[in-house]
Design an enzyme around this catalytic site. Structure first.
Site, short mmCIF file in Angstrom:
data_model
loop_
_atom_site.label_atom_id
_atom_site.label_comp_id
_atom_site.label_asym_id
_atom_site.label_seq_id
_atom_site.Cartn_x
_atom_site.Cartn_y
_atom_site.Cartn_z
N GLY A 46 52.54 22.14 4.77
CA GLY A 46 52.17 21.41 3.55
C GLY A 46 51.29 20.19 3.71
O GLY A 46 50.62 19.78 2.76
N GLU A 101 53.99 13.67 6.18
CA GLU A 101 54.76 14.70 5.45
C GLU A 101 54.13 14.89 4.06
O GLU A 101 53.56 13.94 3.51
CB GLU A 101 56.22 14.20 5.36
N ASP A 102 54.22 16.09 3.51
CA ASP A 102 53.68 16.30 2.16
C ASP A 102 54.61 15.72 1.10
O ASP A 102 54.22 14.88 0.31
CB ASP A 102 53.37 17.79 1.91
N ASP A 105 61.86 15.41 -0.27
CA ASP A 105 62.69 15.92 -1.38
C ASP A 105 64.14 15.57 -1.07
O ASP A 105 64.55 14.43 -1.28
CB ASP A 105 62.42 17.43 -1.46
N ARG A 167 47.99 26.50 -2.38
CA ARG A 167 47.73 25.39 -1.45
C ARG A 167 46.31 24.85 -1.62
O ARG A 167 46.02 23.71 -1.28
CB ARG A 167 47.88 25.85 0.01
P1 IMP Z 1 63.30 18.25 2.15
O1 IMP Z 1 63.77 18.62 3.52
O2 IMP Z 1 64.24 18.74 1.08
O3 IMP Z 1 62.94 16.80 1.99
O4 IMP Z 1 62.02 19.12 1.87
C1 IMP Z 1 60.81 18.85 2.36
C2 IMP Z 1 59.91 20.06 2.27
O5 IMP Z 1 60.25 20.93 1.19
C3 IMP Z 1 58.51 19.59 1.97
O6 IMP Z 1 57.83 19.30 3.16
C4 IMP Z 1 57.94 20.79 1.27
O7 IMP Z 1 57.42 21.72 2.20
C5 IMP Z 1 59.10 21.42 0.55
N1 IMP Z 1 59.10 20.98 -0.86
C6 IMP Z 1 59.86 20.03 -1.44
N2 IMP Z 1 59.57 19.90 -2.75
C7 IMP Z 1 58.60 20.81 -3.01
C8 IMP Z 1 57.82 21.13 -4.19
O8 IMP Z 1 57.98 20.56 -5.28
N3 IMP Z 1 56.88 22.10 -4.03
C9 IMP Z 1 56.66 22.76 -2.85
N4 IMP Z 1 57.34 22.46 -1.72
C10 IMP Z 1 58.29 21.50 -1.80
#
Ligand code: IMP
Length: 184
Positions: A46, A101-102, A105, A167
């Protein structure tokens, strides 16, 4: 599984992203001003567009490396179990490292990656995330720099996908399912 029909509503324009990256790059340059060579670590997949734009705004000697961690698969929910699918090529011991990081979440991915990289004893370990969804957080992690705080919406574009699609959009948009519109 058949794909539900959806449209993408623009949330953050390409112009706003570019302006924000310029401002963030100024702060990062100040932080790493005395660094010989900064290691910028992009979390695949991402962050690939974000890291490309960010490093070109950083007027510093940089090395670029990538790490791939599993998270969402093709769905819309974090698996909460983070696995490293591709590790760094280079050593980071004693180096200044910026993790890119993108989206943060739940925070599980960034938390896991920071523990892993921290155990390799970098001199400095900082993080930047283009997007932050603070209401979704399930860990204590927070990026040192954040591009934009966004509400709890599923977003795509500027490197970020939904089941490996979208993307290549130049902006960030939110996914809206059109079968929900029909039901409303
Ligand atoms: P976390 O581990 O829950 O913080 O998730 C992080 C990863 O989940 C990010 O690097 C994204 O690749 C993916 N992600 C989280 N939210 C979204 C979204 O709204 N769209 C697409 N990918 C997401």
């Amino acid at each position: 599984m058949p794909q539900r029909p959806y449209v993408i509503d623009e949330m953050i324009s390409a112009k706003s992203i570019a302006a924000r990256i310029e401002a963030l790059a100024r702060e990062i340059r100040a932080e790493f001003d005395d660094t010989d060579k900064l290691v910028v670590v992009g979390l695949l997949r991402g962050s690939f567009v974000f890291i490309a734009d960010l490093v070109r705004e950083l007027d510093l000697p940089v090395e670029v490396d990538f790490l791939e961690a599993s998270s969402y698969g093709d769905g819309m929910e974090s698996s909460r179990e983070v696995r490293i699918l591709k590790d760094l090529r280079g050593q980071i011991e004693g180096r200044d490292v910026l993790v890119v990081e993108d989206i943060v979440d739940t925070g599980f991915t960034l938390d896991h990656v920071l523990h892993l990289l921290g155990s390799r004893h970098p001199a400095k370990l900082k993080t930047i995330a283009l997007l932050d969804k603070p209401t979704r957080r399930e860990t204590g992690v927070r990026a040192d720099w954040i591009g934009f705080e966004i509400p709890d919406e599923f977003v795509v574009g500027y490197g970020i996908d939904f089941a490996q699609r979208n993307r290549n959009l130049p902006y960030i948009g939110k996914v809206r399912f059109t079968d929900e519109d029909a039901l409303a």
